[in-house]
Write a protein that holds these residues in place. Sequence first.
Motif, PDB file in Angstrom:
ATOM      1  N   HIS A  71      -1.706 -32.011  -6.852  1.00  0.00           N
ATOM      2  CA  HIS A  71      -0.896 -30.840  -6.492  1.00  0.00           C
ATOM      3  C   HIS A  71       0.436 -30.822  -7.238  1.00  0.00           C
ATOM      4  N   VAL A  74      -0.016 -29.458 -10.849  1.00  0.00           N
ATOM      5  CA  VAL A  74      -0.006 -27.997 -10.894  1.00  0.00           C
ATOM      6  C   VAL A  74       1.419 -27.490 -11.049  1.00  0.00           C
ATOM      7  N   LEU A  82     -12.073 -25.018 -11.335  1.00  0.00           N
ATOM      8  CA  LEU A  82     -13.186 -25.945 -11.102  1.00  0.00           C
ATOM      9  C   LEU A  82     -14.514 -25.301 -11.481  1.00  0.00           C
ATOM     10  N   PHE A  88     -12.185 -19.370  -2.178  1.00  0.00           N
ATOM     11  CA  PHE A  88     -12.201 -19.502  -0.721  1.00  0.00           C
ATOM     12  C   PHE A  88     -12.967 -18.308  -0.163  1.00  0.00           C
ATOM     13  N   VAL A 103       2.710 -22.974  -5.380  1.00  0.00           N
ATOM     14  CA  VAL A 103       3.856 -23.828  -5.751  1.00  0.00           C
ATOM     15  C   VAL A 103       5.117 -22.978  -5.908  1.00  0.00           C
TER      16      VAL A 103
ATOM     17  N   LEU B 181      -1.862 -21.252   5.631  1.00  0.00           N
ATOM     18  CA  LEU B 181      -2.751 -20.838   4.542  1.00  0.00           C
ATOM     19  C   LEU B 181      -3.180 -22.075   3.736  1.00  0.00           C
ATOM     20  N   GLY B 182      -2.205 -22.951   3.473  1.00  0.00           N
ATOM     21  CA  GLY B 182      -2.516 -24.191   2.764  1.00  0.00           C
ATOM     22  C   GLY B 182      -3.475 -25.063   3.556  1.00  0.00           C
ATOM     23  N   MET B 184      -5.696 -24.140   5.763  1.00  0.00           N
ATOM     24  CA  MET B 184      -7.056 -23.581   5.756  1.00  0.00           C
ATOM     25  C   MET B 184      -7.704 -23.698   4.381  1.00  0.00           C
ATOM     26  N   ALA B 185      -6.873 -23.649   3.333  1.00  0.00           N
ATOM     27  CA  ALA B 185      -7.422 -23.834   1.983  1.00  0.00           C
ATOM     28  C   ALA B 185      -7.982 -25.247   1.820  1.00  0.00           C
ATOM     29  N   ASP B 191     -10.694 -29.932  -3.178  1.00  0.00           N
ATOM     30  CA  ASP B 191     -10.361 -30.033  -4.599  1.00  0.00           C
ATOM     31  C   ASP B 191      -9.702 -28.757  -5.108  1.00  0.00           C
ATOM     32  N   ALA B 192     -10.269 -27.614  -4.692  1.00  0.00           N
ATOM     33  CA  ALA B 192      -9.709 -26.339  -5.141  1.00  0.00           C
ATOM     34  C   ALA B 192      -8.278 -26.199  -4.640  1.00  0.00           C
ATOM     35  N   ALA B 193      -8.037 -26.600  -3.391  1.00  0.00           N
ATOM     36  CA  ALA B 193      -6.686 -26.508  -2.842  1.00  0.00           C
ATOM     37  C   ALA B 193      -5.726 -27.375  -3.655  1.00  0.00           C
ATOM     38  N   GLU B 194      -6.131 -28.616  -3.917  1.00  0.00           N
ATOM     39  CA  GLU B 194      -5.285 -29.507  -4.720  1.00  0.00           C
ATOM     40  C   GLU B 194      -5.011 -28.897  -6.092  1.00  0.00           C
ATOM     41  N   SER B 195      -6.041 -28.268  -6.665  1.00  0.00           N
ATOM     42  CA  SER B 195      -5.874 -27.724  -8.013  1.00  0.00           C
ATOM     43  C   SER B 195      -5.016 -26.464  -8.008  1.00  0.00           C
ATOM     44  N   LEU B 196      -4.626 -25.989  -6.817  1.00  0.00           N
ATOM     45  CA  LEU B 196      -3.676 -24.871  -6.745  1.00  0.00           C
ATOM     46  C   LEU B 196      -2.281 -25.365  -6.367  1.00  0.00           C
ATOM     47  N   GLY B 197      -2.142 -26.666  -6.222  1.00  0.00           N
ATOM     48  CA  GLY B 197      -0.831 -27.203  -5.882  1.00  0.00           C
ATOM     49  C   GLY B 197      -0.629 -27.461  -4.400  1.00  0.00           C
ATOM     50  N   VAL B 198      -1.701 -27.398  -3.600  1.00  0.00           N
ATOM     51  CA  VAL B 198      -1.598 -27.669  -2.171  1.00  0.00           C
ATOM     52  C   VAL B 198      -1.872 -29.155  -1.948  1.00  0.00           C
ATOM     53  N   SER B 199      -0.905 -29.868  -1.385  1.00  0.00           N
ATOM     54  CA  SER B 199      -1.131 -31.287  -1.116  1.00  0.00           C
ATOM     55  C   SER B 199      -2.031 -31.438   0.101  1.00  0.00           C
ATOM     56  N   HIS B 203      -0.778 -31.482   4.151  1.00  0.00           N
ATOM     57  CA  HIS B 203      -1.195 -30.409   5.056  1.00  0.00           C
ATOM     58  C   HIS B 203      -2.051 -30.916   6.207  1.00  0.00           C
TER      59      HIS B 203
END
Lengths: 237, 314
Positions: A71, A74, A82, A88, A103, B181-182, B184-185, B191-199, B203
């Motif tokens: 994260h 990013v 991916l 989602f 971010v 939102l984070g 639920m992501a 993986d998708a959440a992490e790849s958007l910058g969501v730790s 969370h």
Amino acid sequence: MLKIENINAFYGDLQALWGISFEVNEGELVALVGPNGAGKTTTLRVISGLLKPRAGNVRLDNRDLGKEDAHKIVELGISQVLEGGKVFTAMSVLENLELGAFVGRARKVRDETIKWVYHIFPRLEERKTQRAGTLSGGERQMLAIGRALMAKPKVLLLDEPSFGLAPILVEQMFEMITEINKQGVTVLLVEQNVRAALELTNRAYVIENGRIVGQGTGDDLLSFESIRSAYLGDCNA
Amino acid sequence: MSRTSPEQSRRIQIIFILLLIAILVALPQVIKSDSTINLAVYVLLFVSLASSWNILGGFSGQTNLGHAAFFGAGALTTRMLWLSGWNLFPSLLAGGLVAVALALLIGVPAFRLRGVYFAIGTLALSQILYITVGNMLPMISSLPAQDLAVYQLAPRYYLFLAIALFTIGAGYALINSRLGLGIMAVREEEDAAESLGVSALKHKLVALALSAFFGGLTGGAFAFYHVGYYPQLTFGPEWTFDALMMVYIGGMGTIVGPIIGAVFFVILRELLALNLAEMHLIVFGTLFILVVLFLPGGFMGVWGKISKALARQQ
């Protein structure tokens, strides 16, 4: 801009990458091509921080990303799309895009970035209130790319954007990727669709069994004999 | 037939909720039967407990099989502080915070690993506490005679009502926030959440801490409510699994689901217990299996399908 040096990566005890090194310069569109299981996706996962390498460095503008979490990477400017998009499905198209600007740096300019993404993918604007789970395969891929762009990345990592798309859509997808690159985003593209990828890119690296086995301009590699016979099904080469 | 606009239906919803709260506030003034108020207390207790379990289990998708540890820790802390002379509200707050500390103790190591470690870890934690508290505090905890003399049910009822509203409100605020939102992501695609910058780790821990805090507060209210009980009781696995079943039956990952699940569960259990004694366990076990197999979204999922079908017919 993006420099990968001597990466060794493992899944458990299984070594997947053996001393991978390559680099991507600012503004370039570079492809990483190779057969199934060669280590293309693994390489992207190492760059984006989803997989920690056991040896080697990943550098962005000379900054070592080795210790950073996915994260955080990013935030530093690398976004990964991916394989298969991974949108989602329970959320709307717009919510997916908004999550892309999670971010801090990207959130401030979110509304502008959404307009930019809609300009590149007009289809997403038409579908913005729809649940992402109801989109077609091509639209999902567009959404996944659009969502990654929402983070305003310097480098965009694309994992098999043509996967599962009809041939006509593959062509459109590659046109859109060229357009994104022209707008100033550096792109590293992983593809099994070797011919299309090589026609598209400035430079490409060929990866096999976890090792870089060739590199050159797209045109060079297209005329490269072993590439023609191995990937392009060209028996006369 | 004129259709209602979104603003209109939202206004109707708000009026309905305010009306419901008004009825709940008026209840002890109108109904003088203690057994009815006691039943209402249990409904509110489980609305809070199920809603608090749902913050982690429903919104972030992490299976907590040891919610009783948080309920029990809140109850024990609050009871000890309150009986030692602290005011009620600091005691309750301390109970919630002890539950959070316990949650982070298990969450920080377990969330670094994916898979079943968190579920097993929480189950183990609650069982260890259940046994340890049983050994260390084997005596019944009773209110002193001077407290018993002035014991009143209505303030207990209002405390449970306040905590239930607080828990539900916090869940609602959470899912409408960026943090939610984070969360639920991360549930949908880690993986998708992490790849958007969501730790993912951060969370999950936030969801866990909130879930434990409200579980602990509910335990604290129980400690204030109960005249005499064995401290071990509040760490029993039934607090975890009753809450979990209510969430599944009502609809996981929704605000309303745990509420409906809790109301349905407590009232049905009361009816069954009167007529079937311990047999009600079999009824709930069967019901739980049927819901998991055939109604994965619980009652809320069924409601969603019905309203969608009606909308299509219009």
